[in-house]
Write a protein that holds these residues in place. Structure first.
Motif, PDB file in Angstrom:
ATOM      1  N   LYS A   1       0.777  -1.078   0.085  1.00  0.00           N
ATOM      2  CA  LYS A   1       0.070  -0.040  -0.078  1.00  0.00           C
ATOM      3  C   LYS A   1       0.953   1.189   0.097  1.00  0.00           C
ATOM      4  O   LYS A   1       2.207   1.127   0.425  1.00  0.00           O
ATOM      5  CB  LYS A   1      -0.891  -0.086   1.183  1.00  0.00           C
ATOM      6  CG  LYS A   1      -1.923  -1.247   1.195  1.00  0.00           C
ATOM      7  CD  LYS A   1      -2.673  -0.875   2.628  1.00  0.00           C
ATOM      8  CE  LYS A   1      -3.799  -2.009   2.735  1.00  0.00           C
ATOM      9  NZ  LYS A   1      -4.615  -1.967   3.669  1.00  0.00           N
ATOM     10  N   SER A   2       0.170   2.290  -0.150  1.00  0.00           N
ATOM     11  CA  SER A   2       0.917   3.747  -0.387  1.00  0.00           C
ATOM     12  C   SER A   2       1.516   3.931   1.039  1.00  0.00           C
ATOM     13  O   SER A   2       2.565   4.639   1.085  1.00  0.00           O
ATOM     14  CB  SER A   2      -0.074   4.767  -0.842  1.00  0.00           C
ATOM     15  OG  SER A   2      -0.999   4.992  -0.016  1.00  0.00           O
ATOM     16  N   ASN A   3       1.117   3.558   1.996  1.00  0.00           N
ATOM     17  CA  ASN A   3       1.348   3.988   3.409  1.00  0.00           C
ATOM     18  C   ASN A   3       2.643   2.994   4.009  1.00  0.00           C
ATOM     19  O   ASN A   3       3.076   3.238   4.892  1.00  0.00           O
ATOM     20  CB  ASN A   3       0.352   3.879   4.420  1.00  0.00           C
ATOM     21  CG  ASN A   3      -0.159   2.437   4.682  1.00  0.00           C
ATOM     22  OD1 ASN A   3       0.052   1.528   4.009  1.00  0.00           O
ATOM     23  ND2 ASN A   3      -1.306   2.538   5.698  1.00  0.00           N
ATOM     24  N   GLY A   4       3.130   1.994   2.968  1.00  0.00           N
ATOM     25  CA  GLY A   4       4.078   0.992   3.463  1.00  0.00           C
ATOM     26  C   GLY A   4       3.754  -0.064   3.901  1.00  0.00           C
ATOM     27  O   GLY A   4       4.702  -1.217   4.142  1.00  0.00           O
ATOM     28  N   ALA A   5       2.428  -0.325   4.184  1.00  0.00           N
ATOM     29  CA  ALA A   5       1.940  -1.533   4.724  1.00  0.00           C
ATOM     30  C   ALA A   5       2.025  -2.681   3.625  1.00  0.00           C
ATOM     31  O   ALA A   5       1.642  -2.242   2.398  1.00  0.00           O
ATOM     32  CB  ALA A   5       0.640  -1.447   5.169  1.00  0.00           C
TER      33      ALA A   5
ATOM     34  N   ASP B   1      -1.589  -5.849   6.544  1.00  0.00           N
ATOM     35  CA  ASP B   1      -1.092  -4.828   7.066  1.00  0.00           C
ATOM     36  C   ASP B   1       0.245  -4.977   7.739  1.00  0.00           C
ATOM     37  O   ASP B   1       0.260  -4.750   9.002  1.00  0.00           O
ATOM     38  CB  ASP B   1      -2.212  -4.542   8.267  1.00  0.00           C
ATOM     39  CG  ASP B   1      -3.764  -3.847   7.426  1.00  0.00           C
ATOM     40  OD1 ASP B   1      -3.356  -2.983   6.589  1.00  0.00           O
ATOM     41  OD2 ASP B   1      -4.637  -3.904   7.920  1.00  0.00           O
ATOM     42  N   CYS B   2       0.888  -5.857   6.925  1.00  0.00           N
ATOM     43  CA  CYS B   2       2.391  -6.063   7.816  1.00  0.00           C
ATOM     44  C   CYS B   2       3.240  -4.700   7.843  1.00  0.00           C
ATOM     45  O   CYS B   2       3.328  -4.062   6.600  1.00  0.00           O
ATOM     46  CB  CYS B   2       3.123  -7.076   6.836  1.00  0.00           C
ATOM     47  SG  CYS B   2       2.341  -8.750   6.573  1.00  0.00           S
ATOM     48  N   TYR B   3       3.764  -4.511   8.824  1.00  0.00           N
ATOM     49  CA  TYR B   3       4.691  -2.883   9.231  1.00  0.00           C
ATOM     50  C   TYR B   3       5.650  -3.225  10.073  1.00  0.00           C
ATOM     51  O   TYR B   3       5.274  -4.129  10.971  1.00  0.00           O
ATOM     52  CB  TYR B   3       3.459  -1.972   9.731  1.00  0.00           C
ATOM     53  CG  TYR B   3       3.378  -0.824   9.133  1.00  0.00           C
ATOM     54  CD1 TYR B   3       3.078  -0.451   7.727  1.00  0.00           C
ATOM     55  CD2 TYR B   3       4.049   0.236   9.855  1.00  0.00           C
ATOM     56  CE1 TYR B   3       3.165   0.696   7.199  1.00  0.00           C
ATOM     57  CE2 TYR B   3       3.791   1.765   9.472  1.00  0.00           C
ATOM     58  CZ  TYR B   3       3.490   2.017   8.088  1.00  0.00           C
ATOM     59  OH  TYR B   3       3.650   3.154   7.476  1.00  0.00           O
ATOM     60  N   PRO B   4       6.771  -2.835   9.791  1.00  0.00           N
ATOM     61  CA  PRO B   4       7.650  -2.797  10.708  1.00  0.00           C
ATOM     62  C   PRO B   4       7.253  -2.372  12.139  1.00  0.00           C
ATOM     63  O   PRO B   4       6.299  -1.532  12.253  1.00  0.00           O
ATOM     64  CB  PRO B   4       8.814  -2.171  10.388  1.00  0.00           C
ATOM     65  CG  PRO B   4       8.526  -1.789   9.015  1.00  0.00           C
ATOM     66  CD  PRO B   4       6.889  -1.939   8.717  1.00  0.00           C
TER      67      PRO B   4
ATOM     68  N   LYS C   1       7.793   9.662   6.438  1.00  0.00           N
ATOM     69  CA  LYS C   1       7.761   9.499   4.906  1.00  0.00           C
ATOM     70  C   LYS C   1       7.902   8.126   4.591  1.00  0.00           C
ATOM     71  O   LYS C   1       8.950   7.135   5.111  1.00  0.00           O
ATOM     72  CB  LYS C   1       8.808  10.363   4.253  1.00  0.00           C
ATOM     73  CG  LYS C   1       8.633  10.491   2.913  1.00  0.00           C
ATOM     74  CD  LYS C   1       9.902  11.580   2.354  1.00  0.00           C
ATOM     75  CE  LYS C   1       9.854  11.473   0.934  1.00  0.00           C
ATOM     76  NZ  LYS C   1      10.775  12.476   0.152  1.00  0.00           N
ATOM     77  N   VAL C   2       7.309   7.617   3.612  1.00  0.00           N
ATOM     78  CA  VAL C   2       7.436   6.367   2.817  1.00  0.00           C
ATOM     79  C   VAL C   2       7.811   6.382   1.535  1.00  0.00           C
ATOM     80  O   VAL C   2       7.028   7.281   0.592  1.00  0.00           O
ATOM     81  CB  VAL C   2       6.158   5.471   3.236  1.00  0.00           C
ATOM     82  CG1 VAL C   2       6.345   4.091   2.384  1.00  0.00           C
ATOM     83  CG2 VAL C   2       6.048   5.112   4.858  1.00  0.00           C
TER      84      VAL C   2
ATOM     85  N   ILE D   1      11.023  -0.793   0.187  1.00  0.00           N
ATOM     86  CA  ILE D   1      10.036   0.188   1.050  1.00  0.00           C
ATOM     87  C   ILE D   1      11.130   0.937   1.923  1.00  0.00           C
ATOM     88  O   ILE D   1      11.788   0.181   2.892  1.00  0.00           O
ATOM     89  CB  ILE D   1       9.082  -0.523   1.706  1.00  0.00           C
ATOM     90  CG1 ILE D   1       8.113  -1.277   0.943  1.00  0.00           C
ATOM     91  CG2 ILE D   1       8.135   0.527   2.390  1.00  0.00           C
ATOM     92  CD1 ILE D   1       7.121  -2.306   1.609  1.00  0.00           C
ATOM     93  N   ILE D   2      11.230   2.296   2.062  1.00  0.00           N
ATOM     94  CA  ILE D   2      12.042   3.014   2.757  1.00  0.00           C
ATOM     95  C   ILE D   2      10.927   3.597   3.700  1.00  0.00           C
ATOM     96  O   ILE D   2      10.246   4.490   3.367  1.00  0.00           O
ATOM     97  CB  ILE D   2      12.899   3.937   1.982  1.00  0.00           C
ATOM     98  CG1 ILE D   2      13.726   3.202   0.962  1.00  0.00           C
ATOM     99  CG2 ILE D   2      13.623   4.855   3.074  1.00  0.00           C
ATOM    100  CD1 ILE D   2      14.816   4.080   0.252  1.00  0.00           C
TER     101      ILE D   2
END
Length: 647
Positions: free
Chosen positions: A6-10, A22-25, A36-37, A48-49
């Motif tokens: 996704k655009s939010n980095g998930a 919804d995998c997220y660090p 910022k992603v 993904i940064i």
């Protein structure tokens, strides 16, 4: 395997009918909140940064139809968090259970159903790897390297997004996390072990594949033959002394041809206080060197027990070098054990037990001296116990030389010991963390102590049975598993003959170490012949045909090396008889085989396509099977059928 971002980095990982979404660090249990992603994608590859107020997380995911690999680099943090999760509290869909691996000895390890855990408040932890179960496949998630950080997979059960204790709704969410304990170490850039996600139809195949990858990456040791030795603990315990040793050696030497023990191990009780390992008490007045000399003189290899991180408060070591003791954050010694009443351990006087701080150079030099001296005196097998004492979270203690994780300190200690005992010595770990030990141990205790009874309060075998089954996938890959000693004596025991035989056969058939503490020269000739029957010949790894199924009986199948001969064990851990019917194809892959019952000697004149069993409580049924013809002669050893069947 399919990955989308996704655009939010998930990101989301899909595999057949299962999804991790919804995998997220995350850091220290909570998902990050990036400022910022930046996302870069191409076919089968995504970068993904995540830019935080301080520091940057760079996650790269590469995938194909079979697997996904997640690489992680942390930059600019200076001081790392205590825990970092590559995946933090991801939503789980389509999963109904898991295989979990315990951190070390006793587990708990094995298959679990989510329906049994959804009402509990505590999460389910798995270490090194986990298998998430869908309807038609298993998603194995693992890291290959475990030489710097503790690795943990965790499943939390939440109601409407809240922990169980805060919600009344019956809808339960399952959240998955996978990460590493970084313990606040300082590093400008840190590359974490790669997480690998793979799908397998069969759980045992997937677990063994992951174990092989870990074992290769960690340079596991498997060059020793199977262990077959005698240990002084499980009969005389800490009361074993020099006269006992001499008496046993005289008799063991007389029966060495039929019971060829490799090592004779002196267990706990020889020292005046923990830490003073090169001194002996009244039980061994001539010292360990003299004991080792006697063992060698009788034709055996000396072996010794040592708890290298344990320091008694009455020891000379503590009196002379209190600065070598690990401290808490308050600067006071970490007290691991307290004995202020009657229950002093091993008959010693120490009231408190501390932990050796091996980050102190002088303390490490002392440990080197201890192991070097024991080796020079003749020891060839070293059993190191209570090894978990040496794996203290660096955020919770004060070390003489700070700056590293607990695993880094632990591995430095292991390297020092291996250098001193040499490559040829057999190293048996006990009460130890599994994964950080790979590459140094030749054998590893996997289960709790057994005793002379079948009950939970008195060192019963329940944990041993559980871990023999659950940990079989890495036996003879990481090392040789050690289920614990076999109690074969027909005196001074609460175990029945049925229980003694079934437990020993389970341990032998598991391919683990075979040893006993009994006075073998005093047991009946039948029990001695039984020990001869189960004496190992080579490394063995059983097939567990019902590993994924919820059956009461445990079934282990070993194929005799290089033949179409099979040994099949049906083990009953329950308190009631188990009647059952098994198909030969499921057990051996053959449509039909000739069968012989070990206990009764009954054999089939024609090949059989199935086996009917009726196993008594705590008992077993052992069968031999072959395609070569009727087994009408007695088989004298599990692993070598020296007498060929008559066609």
């Amino acid at each position: 395997m399919k990955v989308s971002v996704k655009s939010n980095g998930a990101f989301m990982v899909e595999c057949q009918n299962t999804i991790l979404s919804d995998c997220y660090p995350g850091m220290d249990g909570s998902p990050i909140k990036p400022e910022k992603v930046i996302i870069q994608q191409e076919e089968g590859l995504c970068s993904i940064i995540y830019q935080l107020a301080k520091g940057t997380i760079n996650i790269t995911i590469a995938w194909n139809t079979c697997e996904a690999k997640i690489s992680t680099i942390l930059s600019g943090f200076g001081r790392m968090p205590c825990w970092f999760d590559v995946i933090c509290q991801a939503n789980m869909s389509g999963f109904h259970g898991a295989f979990r691996q315990g951190f070390g000895m006793c587990g708990p390890s094995g298959n679990i159903s989510f329906s049994e855990y959804e009402t509990q408040q505590e999460p389910v932890d798995s270490h090194g790897l986990i298998a998430l179960k869908g309807d038609s496949h298993h998603l194995i998630i693992s890291a290959d390297k475990h030489d710097e950080f503790v690795s943990r997979h965790q499943i939390q059960f939440r109601k409407n997004g809240f922990p169980q204790m805060f919600a009344d709704s019956q809808h339960t969410e399952k959240r998955y996390s996978a990460g590493f304990r970084l313990e606040n170490i300082e590093a400008e850039d840190l590359t974490l072990p790669v997480l690998r996600l793979r799908s397998f139809d069969r759980l045992d195949v997937g677990l063994r594949d992951a174990a092989n990858e870990i074992g290769t990456a960690m340079k596991a040791r498997n060059h020793h033959g199977p262990a077959f030795h005698w240990c002084s603990w499980y009969y005389l315990y800490y009361n074993f002394c020099q006269p006992d040793l001499e008496d046993y050696l005289e008799h063991f030497a007389e029966i060495k041809e039929e019971i060829p023990f490799q090592y004779i191990q002196i267990d706990a009780g020889y020292f005046p206080s923990c830490g003073d390992w090169l001194q002996t008490n009244h039980r061994f007045p001539e010292g360990l060197r003299a004991a080792f000399d006697s063992i060698r003189r009788h034709g055996f290899k000396p072996a010794i027990w040592i708890g290298p991180f344990m320091i008694g408060n009455r020891s000379c070591l503590y009196q002379d070098h209190p600065e070598w003791i690990l401290s808490g954050l308050d600067g006071k010694p970490v007290i691991q054990w307290k004995f202020y009443g009657e229950d002093h351990v091993w008959g010693l006087k120490d009231e408190e037990y501390y932990i050796l701080d091996t980050s102190h150079p002088a303390a490490m030099d002392y440990i080197r001296t201890v192991f070097r001296t024991l080796r020079e005196w003749g020891a060839e097998l070293f059993k190191t116990d209570f090894m978990l004492w040496g794996l203290q979270d660096s955020t919770q203690v004060k070390r003489h030389t700070p700056g590293k994780t607990s695993v880094m300190y632990f591995r430095e200690f292991l390297q020092a010991v291996r250098e001193e005992i040499g490559e040829e010595s057999y190293w048996l770990g006990c009460i130890a963390p599994f994964l950080p030990f790979i590459g140094y141990a030749d054998g590893m205790r996997i289960a709790g102590d057994v005793g002379a009874q079948w009950d939970k309060q008195g060192f019963g075998p329940e944990n041993m049975i559980q871990e023999v089954v659950a940990d079989h996938y890495f036996n003879n890959i990481y090392w040789q598993n050690d289920p614990d000693a076999m109690l074969l004596r027909d005196f001074h025991t609460h175990l029945t003959s049925v229980e003694i035989e079934s437990l020993a056969l389970l341990q032998a058939m598991s391919g683990g170490a075979v040893y006993t503490s009994d006075p073998v020269h005093e047991i009946s000739i039948q029990r001695r012949n039984f020990l001869k029957f189960i004496t190992p010949r080579y490394r063995a790894n059983p097939f567990l045909p019902y590993f994924e199924q919820d059956k009461e009986e445990i079934v282990l199948v070993n194929q005799i090396k290089g033949t179409n001969r099979f040994v099949i064990l049906f083990f009953n851990p329950s308190h009631r008889p188990i009647p059952a019917h098994h198909i030969m194809q499921d057990l051996t892959g053959h449509d039909s085989l000739f069968i012989r019952d070990w206990k009764t000697g009954e054999y089939s004149a024609s090949a059989q396509s199935d086996i009917f069993i009726n196993v008594p409580p705590h008992g077993c049924k052992l069968c031999f099977a072959t395609s070569e013809g009727a087994l009408d002669r007695e088989i004298e050893n599990l692993w070598e059928w020296d007498i060929p069947p008559i066609q």
